[in-house]
Write a protein that holds these residues in place. Sequence first.
Motif, mmCIF file in Angstrom:
data_model
loop_
_atom_site.group_PDB
_atom_site.id
_atom_site.type_symbol
_atom_site.label_atom_id
_atom_site.label_comp_id
_atom_site.label_asym_id
_atom_site.label_seq_id
_atom_site.Cartn_x
_atom_site.Cartn_y
_atom_site.Cartn_z
ATOM 1 N N PRO A 53 0.803 -1.225 0.000
ATOM 2 C CA PRO A 53 0.000 0.000 0.000
ATOM 3 C C PRO A 53 0.836 1.276 0.000
ATOM 4 O O PRO A 53 0.318 2.358 -0.246
ATOM 5 N N LYS A 54 2.142 1.162 0.302
ATOM 6 C CA LYS A 54 2.967 2.373 0.396
ATOM 7 C C LYS A 54 3.792 2.642 -0.854
ATOM 8 O O LYS A 54 4.570 3.591 -0.889
ATOM 9 N N VAL A 55 3.644 1.775 -1.852
ATOM 10 C CA VAL A 55 4.476 1.918 -3.056
ATOM 11 C C VAL A 55 4.335 3.305 -3.673
ATOM 12 O O VAL A 55 5.308 3.928 -4.091
ATOM 13 N N LEU A 56 3.094 3.818 -3.697
ATOM 14 C CA LEU A 56 2.869 5.122 -4.327
ATOM 15 C C LEU A 56 2.867 6.253 -3.305
ATOM 16 O O LEU A 56 2.490 7.383 -3.601
ATOM 17 N N LYS A 57 3.250 5.928 -2.055
ATOM 18 C CA LYS A 57 3.184 6.947 -1.006
ATOM 19 C C LYS A 57 4.531 7.195 -0.332
ATOM 20 O O LYS A 57 4.588 7.642 0.810
ATOM 21 N N GLY A 58 5.612 6.826 -0.985
ATOM 22 C CA GLY A 58 6.927 7.132 -0.421
ATOM 23 C C GLY A 58 7.488 6.034 0.457
ATOM 24 O O GLY A 58 8.523 6.216 1.100
ATOM 25 N N GLY A 59 6.823 4.881 0.521
ATOM 26 C CA GLY A 59 7.325 3.767 1.335
ATOM 27 C C GLY A 59 8.544 3.126 0.693
ATOM 28 O O GLY A 59 8.954 3.507 -0.405
ATOM 29 N N PRO A 60 9.141 2.135 1.395
ATOM 30 C CA PRO A 60 10.360 1.509 0.890
ATOM 31 C C PRO A 60 10.138 0.820 -0.460
ATOM 32 O O PRO A 60 9.174 0.087 -0.629
ATOM 33 N N LEU A 61 11.025 1.075 -1.383
ATOM 34 C CA LEU A 61 10.971 0.423 -2.693
ATOM 35 C C LEU A 61 12.211 -0.429 -2.934
ATOM 36 O O LEU A 61 12.268 -1.209 -3.874
ATOM 37 N N GLY A 62 13.213 -0.249 -2.065
ATOM 38 C CA GLY A 62 14.480 -0.969 -2.249
ATOM 39 C C GLY A 62 14.259 -2.463 -2.351
ATOM 40 O O GLY A 62 14.828 -3.143 -3.214
ATOM 41 N N GLU A 63 13.416 -2.997 -1.494
ATOM 42 C CA GLU A 63 13.165 -4.443 -1.489
ATOM 43 C C GLU A 63 12.517 -4.879 -2.804
ATOM 44 O O GLU A 63 12.846 -5.924 -3.349
ATOM 45 N N MET A 64 11.596 -4.046 -3.315
ATOM 46 C CA MET A 64 10.923 -4.387 -4.583
ATOM 47 C C MET A 64 11.912 -4.355 -5.741
ATOM 48 O O MET A 64 11.856 -5.186 -6.642
#
Length: 568
Positions: A74-85
């Motif tokens: 749910p945080k992908v488009l809200k500034g959450g961690p993307l490094g793992e993705m």
Amino acid sequence: QAVFQSDVRTLLEQVGTGKESLSFMKRRIRRLAAQWASAARRLDDKLRNHWREQKRILVHVGFLTEESGDVFSPKVLKGGPLGEMVQWADILTALHVLGHDLKISVSVKELHGFLGVPPGRGSCPLTGPLPFDLIYTDYHGLQQMKQHMGLSLRKHKCHIRVIDTFGTEPAYNHEEYATLHGYRTNWGYWNLHGQQYMTMFPHTPDNSFMGFVVEQLNETERQNIQRNKVNNMAVVYGKEARMWKLKGKERFLAILHRYMEIHGTVYYETQRPPEVPAFVKNHGLLPQQELQQLLRKAKLFIGFGFPYEGPAPLEAIASGCIFLQPKFDPPHSSLNHEFFRGKPTSRKVSSQHPYAEQYIGRPHVITVDFNNSEEFDAAIREIMKINVEPFLPYEYTCEGMLERVHAYIQNQDFCSPEAPFPPVNLSMPWLGSRPSPFILLPNSSILTWAPNASSYTPWPPLSSLRLLASLEDQSCVKACQSAGLICEPALYRFINIKEAFSALDFQCEGLESEMNHLFPAFSVEHAECGLQQDPLLFSCAGSSAKYQRLCPCRDYRIGQVALCSDCL
Ligand code: U2F
């Protein structure tokens, strides 16, 4: 036989739909497909004569399952961690491009289906053989497999690889030792082999370095970058407003603003007032590709201390930015910092991005004390004056990642029982810090080096091993590093012998064998020599003023620290 495949269409179908995280990963896979394809061609040429076994591989991404709470999607488009993705997308692509037989699961139901575990509650042991040669998962996935495979997990665990961003040190991984000596955390104590944990950066040689990739520029792009760089443009590292809240930030933002135009990519909600200072040009969270365009124009990428150890600084450096980041003195670790508390490592994090600091360094990376306004001011002025070329370490290119993952898949083996060591009549030249041929066997006979005299084929090969003693209070990580080498835990068992002490001129008054993550080591005060009793505790990390440790060091390829020169 595994055959390189550059068409990613079947991979995209396998990744599935329905979550922002999966869409992010698919966009990334699509965008980088051409780079992977040309990297595969180059590696194929390089490995021309190698026979590569095709493995049956299951990838179970535990943190994206509903059962683990999936807090990231749910945080992908809200500034959450993307490094793992970023990392999982790249792992999937690497395994696919290398030509392995891949299955992907992002739910417990799919996991069951692939493992052949009947649905239902409670744990149910797998009766037949494991239908996979390798399973890549994370700590959440491991927990789920334990719940649903029960005791059969133990039987099959040598096939598992755990993607573990920040790393797990052997003392935390060993259940009994961790419990007895205060290393027990929420994550550790799985009794895996340390190198079954695979990290995002080469944090500790006790784990395997998996990594991810950064897009590489072609010649035209490099030239365009040189032409279009804006000398006074800075981009701030941090997708969430809270990342800008480092103590004293007003002071150094003001200094920076004196010299440069400041840009940000901070997520914001349109109805709410902006949370970054008015003079900051905030673009909002950008798609990866647009962030890259911004970085190609900017001169400076500046970190405020969080997030720790993410991909973005490497992307910035690869786009020709200088990365300016705060030094942490004292270093942050699980012993003194909330973010790392409870993580199964006591690694000391010396700056926001130790990899950038230690493996890349000046002129691409400048690490300073942000509390010292003069030092900070001087760094900005220096940055305005110098010109840097885009730089990307080989290990973060598609080819570098393919090469490394290929080497692991074909060579790392945690399932076969290890042959006892030392075998009779094998010469041990690695005991010599002096020139070979030389060997001291228990009967004091001197033998010459005969690499083929044994049936042992360790990986990395023994030819790369060099025995060193650490100083007191020095870890093997540091001891090997200071000799321009890297500690190699897979080779510990060849130096966990009493002959190794004499080869280093340690006179043992006594010899004991003990479970201690610092052993083999020499106790300075008592002239006692200590051997390691449990191979699971072989550890490059760790130091004590009481001991000089015995360290198995090896060489490494320039730009590919995971592999020794004879490792391919
Ligand atoms: C790290 O996670 P983060 O996601 O915070 O790491 P970043 O370095 O900020 O960025 C990850 C990706 O987000 C992308 C960017 C990077 O590849 O291209 N991105 C974007 O698409 N748009 C934007 O506007 C800004 C960035 C680390 F990786 C994790 O392992 C840690 O859990 C986390 C906390 O320390 O930090």
